[in-house]
Design a protein around this motif. Structure first.
Motif, PDB file in Angstrom:
ATOM      1  N   PHE A 151      28.092   6.916  41.987  1.00  0.00           N
ATOM      2  CA  PHE A 151      28.965   7.021  40.879  1.00  0.00           C
ATOM      3  C   PHE A 151      30.105   6.007  40.743  1.00  0.00           C
ATOM      4  O   PHE A 151      30.474   5.918  39.617  1.00  0.00           O
ATOM      5  N   TYR A 152      30.275   5.154  41.884  1.00  0.00           N
ATOM      6  CA  TYR A 152      31.242   4.090  41.771  1.00  0.00           C
ATOM      7  C   TYR A 152      30.671   2.994  42.753  1.00  0.00           C
ATOM      8  O   TYR A 152      30.179   3.093  43.711  1.00  0.00           O
ATOM      9  N   ILE A 153      30.759   2.075  42.017  1.00  0.00           N
ATOM     10  CA  ILE A 153      30.900   0.512  42.449  1.00  0.00           C
ATOM     11  C   ILE A 153      31.515  -0.286  42.073  1.00  0.00           C
ATOM     12  O   ILE A 153      31.847  -0.745  41.554  1.00  0.00           O
ATOM     13  N   GLY A 154      32.484  -0.509  43.201  1.00  0.00           N
ATOM     14  CA  GLY A 154      33.598  -1.286  43.204  1.00  0.00           C
ATOM     15  C   GLY A 154      33.184  -2.908  44.596  1.00  0.00           C
ATOM     16  O   GLY A 154      32.204  -2.543  45.728  1.00  0.00           O
ATOM     17  N   ALA A 193      32.895  20.042  32.301  1.00  0.00           N
ATOM     18  CA  ALA A 193      34.047  20.205  33.078  1.00  0.00           C
ATOM     19  C   ALA A 193      34.323  20.754  34.751  1.00  0.00           C
ATOM     20  O   ALA A 193      34.829  20.285  35.271  1.00  0.00           O
ATOM     21  N   ALA A 194      33.030  22.024  34.529  1.00  0.00           N
ATOM     22  CA  ALA A 194      33.374  22.044  36.151  1.00  0.00           C
ATOM     23  C   ALA A 194      33.164  21.682  36.612  1.00  0.00           C
ATOM     24  O   ALA A 194      32.990  22.109  37.917  1.00  0.00           O
ATOM     25  N   LEU A 195      32.126  20.578  36.535  1.00  0.00           N
ATOM     26  CA  LEU A 195      31.652  19.633  37.637  1.00  0.00           C
ATOM     27  C   LEU A 195      32.285  18.625  38.189  1.00  0.00           C
ATOM     28  O   LEU A 195      32.228  18.149  38.730  1.00  0.00           O
ATOM     29  N   ALA A 245      36.861   8.041  38.576  1.00  0.00           N
ATOM     30  CA  ALA A 245      35.510   7.592  38.078  1.00  0.00           C
ATOM     31  C   ALA A 245      34.623   9.716  38.603  1.00  0.00           C
ATOM     32  O   ALA A 245      34.354   9.678  38.110  1.00  0.00           O
ATOM     33  N   TRP A 246      35.402   9.425  39.927  1.00  0.00           N
ATOM     34  CA  TRP A 246      34.946  10.796  40.030  1.00  0.00           C
ATOM     35  C   TRP A 246      35.241  12.088  39.532  1.00  0.00           C
ATOM     36  O   TRP A 246      33.855  12.969  38.735  1.00  0.00           O
ATOM     37  N   ARG A 247      36.074  12.064  39.552  1.00  0.00           N
ATOM     38  CA  ARG A 247      36.525  13.541  38.452  1.00  0.00           C
ATOM     39  C   ARG A 247      36.482  12.840  36.525  1.00  0.00           C
ATOM     40  O   ARG A 247      36.344  14.559  35.596  1.00  0.00           O
TER      41      ARG A 247
END
Length: 225
Positions: A161-164, A49-51, A219-221
């Motif tokens: 972490f994200y690909i769009g 969660a902290a990350l 996606a990041w959070r």
């Protein structure tokens, strides 16, 4: 702080790896938790969660203080298009470090994209220099398979972490066929967010940029840890 822990933190920072220093506020030993050692840790869930938030603090109900170190997020945008012009300033406001890649020199000009790193090169030339990694959001917007496809293959390899990718469902179906034919695994191809952006009914380039940033932030959070 112990010298070995400080050195380990510095190595993690240099290598763009996430790390958390767990300190016992009652005077116990401090320890370092990395992505490689996170699974099975007694504080695995609060550390994850902290990350996701990037915030340091005391774990509720304990005397453990988490000092969080997460690399700053990059954003690679393939395509010097109108959406990109709206996306870049918004991305900067959210703390991303955007880079534009587009070999089409008529579009990739400093006049259209001031104050941003701009590489008017083909993806196979530009992307290796950018050190794309799992802390990178990767966005393909050219609609040109000669540009987008090799860029997406690079994003798969680097574990972004994200690909769009921009395009309709029909366009994306053809993209899936091409990428699979070039050796991409079904799991990798399934990671592409397409049509790109959250479904908010966006029409204008600025609205589409908002929908993309919302999806990237989600996606990041929610998934980075």
């Amino acid at each position: 702080m112990r010298l070995d822990l400080l050195q380990a933190l510095n190595r993690a920072r240099a290598d763009r790896h996430a790390a958390v220093l767990v300190t016992d506020l009652d005077g116990g030993e401090a320890r370092l938790v990395t992505e490689a050692t996170l699974a099975g840790d007694p504080l695995e869930e609060p550390i994850r969660a902290a990350l996701r938030t990037g915030r340091s603090g005391v774990v509720e109900g304990t005397r453990a203080f988490l000092t969080v170190q997460v690399p700053p997020a990059k954003m690679v945008i393939v395509g010097a298009v109108h959406i990109s012009q709206a996306l870049v300033p918004m991305a900067k406001m959210l703390g991303y470090d955007p880079v534009i890649v587009d070999p089409r020199t008529a579009f990739a000009t400093p006049e259209r994209f001031p104050d941003v790193t701009l590489l008017a090169e083909w993806p196979d030339e530009a992307l290796p220099k950018l050190k794309v990694d799992r802390f990178t959001a990767f966005i393909a917007l050219t609609h040109d398979p000669k540009i987008d496809d090799p860029a997406l293959l690079h994003a798969f390899e680097r574990g972004c972490f994200y690909i769009g990718a921009l395009g309709s469902r029909k366009t994306h179906a053809k993209r899936v066929e091409r990428l699979t034919g070039k050796g991409a695994s079904p799991e990798a191809v399934a990671r592409i967010k397409a049509p790109i952006g959250l479904a908010i009914g966006a029409i204008s380039p600025a609205e589409i940029a908002v929908s993309i940033l919302a999806e990237v932030t989600q996606a990041w959070r929610q998934g980075i840890a």
